[in-house]
Design an enzyme around this catalytic site. Structure first.
Site, PDB file in Angstrom:
ATOM      1  N   ASP A  49       7.499   3.519   3.944  1.00  9.69           N
ATOM      2  CA  ASP A  49       6.765   4.741   4.281  1.00  9.69           C
ATOM      3  C   ASP A  49       5.304   4.422   4.574  1.00  9.69           C
ATOM      4  O   ASP A  49       4.551   4.038   3.682  1.00  9.69           O
ATOM      5  CB  ASP A  49       6.830   5.728   3.100  1.00  9.69           C
ATOM      6  CG  ASP A  49       6.109   7.029   3.409  1.00  9.69           C
ATOM      7  OD1 ASP A  49       6.764   7.930   3.971  1.00  9.69           O
ATOM      8  OD2 ASP A  49       4.905   7.146   3.109  1.00  9.69           O
ATOM      9  N   TYR A  54      -3.172   5.498   7.188  1.00  6.58           N
ATOM     10  CA  TYR A  54      -3.257   4.396   6.228  1.00  6.58           C
ATOM     11  C   TYR A  54      -3.870   3.138   6.867  1.00  6.58           C
ATOM     12  O   TYR A  54      -4.254   2.206   6.166  1.00  6.58           O
ATOM     13  CB  TYR A  54      -1.888   4.021   5.634  1.00  6.58           C
ATOM     14  CG  TYR A  54      -1.169   5.135   4.914  1.00  6.58           C
ATOM     15  CD1 TYR A  54      -1.807   6.325   4.574  1.00  6.58           C
ATOM     16  CD2 TYR A  54       0.175   5.009   4.548  1.00  6.58           C
ATOM     17  CE1 TYR A  54      -1.138   7.346   3.925  1.00  6.58           C
ATOM     18  CE2 TYR A  54       0.850   6.020   3.891  1.00  6.58           C
ATOM     19  CZ  TYR A  54       0.192   7.187   3.595  1.00  6.58           C
ATOM     20  OH  TYR A  54       0.865   8.199   2.953  1.00  6.58           O
ATOM     21  N   LYS A  83       3.586   8.809  10.025  1.00  8.80           N
ATOM     22  CA  LYS A  83       3.162  10.221  10.012  1.00  8.80           C
ATOM     23  C   LYS A  83       2.008  10.457  10.981  1.00  8.80           C
ATOM     24  O   LYS A  83       1.164   9.581  11.179  1.00  8.80           O
ATOM     25  CB  LYS A  83       2.701  10.625   8.597  1.00  8.80           C
ATOM     26  CG  LYS A  83       3.635  10.193   7.492  1.00  8.80           C
ATOM     27  CD  LYS A  83       3.203  10.687   6.121  1.00  8.80           C
ATOM     28  CE  LYS A  83       3.959   9.974   5.023  1.00  8.80           C
ATOM     29  NZ  LYS A  83       3.395   8.661   4.630  1.00  8.80           N
ATOM     30  N   HIS A 116       1.874  15.108   8.873  1.00  5.19           N
ATOM     31  CA  HIS A 116       1.361  14.692   7.564  1.00  5.19           C
ATOM     32  C   HIS A 116       0.948  15.878   6.681  1.00  5.19           C
ATOM     33  O   HIS A 116       1.247  15.892   5.486  1.00  5.19           O
ATOM     34  CB  HIS A 116       0.180  13.731   7.776  1.00  5.19           C
ATOM     35  CG  HIS A 116      -0.021  12.764   6.668  1.00  5.19           C
ATOM     36  ND1 HIS A 116      -0.390  11.456   6.864  1.00  5.19           N
ATOM     37  CD2 HIS A 116       0.080  12.897   5.324  1.00  5.19           C
ATOM     38  CE1 HIS A 116      -0.496  10.827   5.708  1.00  5.19           C
ATOM     39  NE2 HIS A 116      -0.219  11.697   4.750  1.00  5.19           N
TER      40      HIS A 116
HETATM   41  N1  LIG Z   1       2.424  12.508   2.467  1.00  4.48           N
HETATM   42  C1  LIG Z   1       1.319  12.387   1.776  1.00  4.48           C
HETATM   43  O1  LIG Z   1       0.387  13.219   1.897  1.00  4.48           O
HETATM   44  C2  LIG Z   1       1.163  11.251   0.847  1.00  4.48           C
HETATM   45  C3  LIG Z   1       0.093  11.226  -0.060  1.00  4.48           C
HETATM   46  C4  LIG Z   1      -0.007  10.140  -0.920  1.00  4.48           C
HETATM   47  C5  LIG Z   1       0.939   9.128  -0.887  1.00  4.48           C
HETATM   48  N2  LIG Z   1       1.965   9.168   0.023  1.00  4.48           N
HETATM   49  C6  LIG Z   1       2.992   8.100   0.088  1.00  4.48           C
HETATM   50  O2  LIG Z   1       3.567   7.949  -1.209  1.00  4.48           O
HETATM   51  C7  LIG Z   1       3.450   6.599  -1.617  1.00  4.48           C
HETATM   52  C8  LIG Z   1       3.352   6.495  -3.120  1.00  4.48           C
HETATM   53  O3  LIG Z   1       2.287   7.271  -3.618  1.00  4.48           O
HETATM   54  P1  LIG Z   1       0.940   6.639  -4.239  1.00  4.48           P
HETATM   55  O4  LIG Z   1       0.729   5.291  -3.678  1.00  4.48           O
HETATM   56  O5  LIG Z   1      -0.101   7.655  -4.070  1.00  4.48           O
HETATM   57  O6  LIG Z   1       1.240   6.599  -5.798  1.00  4.48           O
HETATM   58  P2  LIG Z   1       2.376   5.978  -6.773  1.00  4.48           P
HETATM   59  O7  LIG Z   1       3.378   5.216  -6.010  1.00  4.48           O
HETATM   60  O8  LIG Z   1       2.812   7.072  -7.665  1.00  4.48           O
HETATM   61  O9  LIG Z   1       1.512   4.996  -7.683  1.00  4.48           O
HETATM   62  C9  LIG Z   1       0.903   3.862  -7.171  1.00  4.48           C
HETATM   63  C10 LIG Z   1      -0.028   3.327  -8.266  1.00  4.48           C
HETATM   64  O10 LIG Z   1       0.714   2.975  -9.420  1.00  4.48           O
HETATM   65  C11 LIG Z   1       0.581   1.573  -9.687  1.00  4.48           C
HETATM   66  N3  LIG Z   1       1.926   1.067 -10.017  1.00  4.48           N
HETATM   67  C12 LIG Z   1       2.980   0.920  -9.190  1.00  4.48           C
HETATM   68  N4  LIG Z   1       4.063   0.460  -9.835  1.00  4.48           N
HETATM   69  C13 LIG Z   1       3.679   0.308 -11.130  1.00  4.48           C
HETATM   70  C14 LIG Z   1       4.363  -0.139 -12.291  1.00  4.48           C
HETATM   71  N5  LIG Z   1       5.650  -0.501 -12.250  1.00  4.48           N
HETATM   72  N6  LIG Z   1       3.669  -0.170 -13.466  1.00  4.48           N
HETATM   73  C15 LIG Z   1       2.374   0.213 -13.515  1.00  4.48           C
HETATM   74  N7  LIG Z   1       1.672   0.659 -12.446  1.00  4.48           N
HETATM   75  C16 LIG Z   1       2.333   0.697 -11.257  1.00  4.48           C
HETATM   76  C17 LIG Z   1       0.028   0.953  -8.431  1.00  4.48           C
HETATM   77  O11 LIG Z   1      -0.835  -0.116  -8.734  1.00  4.48           O
HETATM   78  P3  LIG Z   1      -0.687  -1.573  -8.041  1.00  4.48           P
HETATM   79  O12 LIG Z   1      -0.590  -1.387  -6.569  1.00  4.48           O
HETATM   80  O13 LIG Z   1      -1.947  -2.249  -8.498  1.00  4.48           O
HETATM   81  O14 LIG Z   1       0.560  -2.177  -8.637  1.00  4.48           O
HETATM   82  C18 LIG Z   1      -0.784   2.115  -7.825  1.00  4.48           C
HETATM   83  O15 LIG Z   1      -2.055   2.177  -8.431  1.00  4.48           O
HETATM   84  C19 LIG Z   1       2.202   6.115  -0.869  1.00  4.48           C
HETATM   85  O16 LIG Z   1       2.073   4.710  -0.880  1.00  4.48           O
HETATM   86  C20 LIG Z   1       2.430   6.738   0.478  1.00  4.48           C
HETATM   87  O17 LIG Z   1       3.380   5.980   1.198  1.00  4.48           O
HETATM   88  C21 LIG Z   1       2.088  10.221   0.878  1.00  4.48           C
END
Ligand SMILES: NC(=O)c1ccc[n+]([C@@H]2O[C@H](COP(=O)([O-])OP(=O)(O)OC[C@H]3O[C@@H](n4cnc5c(N)ncnc54)[C@H](OP(=O)(O)O)[C@@H]3O)[C@@H](O)[C@H]2O)c1
Length: 286
Positions: A49, A54, A83, A116
């Protein structure tokens, strides 16, 4: 080489299948992004994704090409989402923006293209979604969907185009479990995809999550992700670290009981409750 397992898939309303567990790449830049996506594919992720905003579509494309060249995966086995950013909405502009994304990715098609954010004040979601449907007709996009939409904006797009988005990617994690919006999606035949599925780390130290993790001999992140799978959510956790990328994929061989599921859902009333990101009703502020 070790045997790879594959996540379960969800059948979308257009008949296409999406792996329920994908890899999110928000904030991954340059070589770090290439290495992380490459590792994710190696581990077994088949769904990636990204988004134009990004700034890493090129790196995602490079990692995919590298994995295909190495014989780890075929293009057909992958599900790639990108997106459309807010300032490119509108029929002609979104078509141009899509071609730019496709070219940065270096792919012939994307599996899913999402609006998005609804940007209700712009009033361009219907014409944008119609333009995406045209691109789908040309074969450049397999499935079309939305992100951060709520009931009114979903219904506007559905009644304005006659097409129901395949999925709605929304903020959803323990502490913000979105029961109402999940139901809105379900009633319309739209799959729910959770962004920030582990709440960007918020809640990893929560005592309820920690207790359940200890009882199952799993990590807090694995428990959160497993909760999503059992709710039926599509999830796209992000990590820059190989160990965590592997850990987040290793959630297909344990099960949370009803009581565990309820305890996690009830974190909506705890200290980790609430949104992390912006409110789609008002975002972007003008
Ligand atoms: N559509 C939208 O508006 C929107 C908005 C936000 C995000 N997204 C999408 O959703 C995806 C995921 O959301 P997100 O990146 O915001 O948050 P997330 O996946 O909930 O959390 C990512 C965070 O958690 C840490 N992490 C990951 N796995 C871990 C584990 N097993 N143990 C401890 N910490 C861990 C990562 O750190 P490290 O990288 O340092 O491991 C990072 O800081 C994004 O990458 C993007 O593709 C979409």
């Amino acid at each position: 080489m070790t045997e790879k397992t594959f996540p379960t898939t969800v059948t979308l309303n257009d008949g296409n299948e999406i792996p329920q567990l994908g890899f999110g790449v928000y904030k991954l830049k340059d070589d770090e992004c290439v290495t992380a996506v490459r590792h994710a594919i190696e581990v077994g992720y088949r769904h990636i994704d990204t988004a134009a905003i990004y700034g890493n579509e090129e790196q995602v494309g490079n990692a995919i090409r590298d994995a295909i060249a190495a014989g780890d995966v075929t293009r057909e086995e992958l599900f790639v989402t990108t997106k459309l950013w807010n300032d490119r909405q509108g029929a002609e502009e979104s078509t141009r923006a899509f071609q730019e994304s496709l070219s940065r990715l270096g792919l012939d098609y994307v599996d899913c293209y999402l609006i998005h954010w609804p940007c209700p004040r712009k009033g361009l979601a219907v014409e944008t979604f119609s333009a995406m449907a045209k691109l789908q007709g040309f074969g450049s996009i397999r499935s079309i969907g939305v992100s951060n939409f709520y009931a009114e904006t979903l219904d506007e797009v559905i009644s304005g185009t006659g097409i129901t988005p395949v999925l709605n990617q929304i903020e959803l994690h323990p502490g913000f479990s979105q029961a109402e919006l999940r139901e809105v999606n379900r009633e319309r035949g739209i799959a729910t995809e959770a962004w920030s599925p582990i709440g960007r780390g918020r809640g990893l130290d929560d005592p309820v999550i920690r207790r359940i993790a200890e009882e199952h001999d799993r990590t807090p992140a694995q428990v959160m992700l497993r909760w999503h799978l059992q709710l039926g959510n599509i999830i796209i956790p992000k990590s820059a670290h190989p160990k965590r990328i592997s850990e987040n994929f290793d959630i297909f061989d344990f099960h949370l009981g009803d009581r565990d599921m309820e305890c996690i859902t009830s974190l909506d009333d705890s200290t980790i409750a609430g949104r992390i990101g912006p409110n789609p009703l008002t975002f972007p502020e003008e």
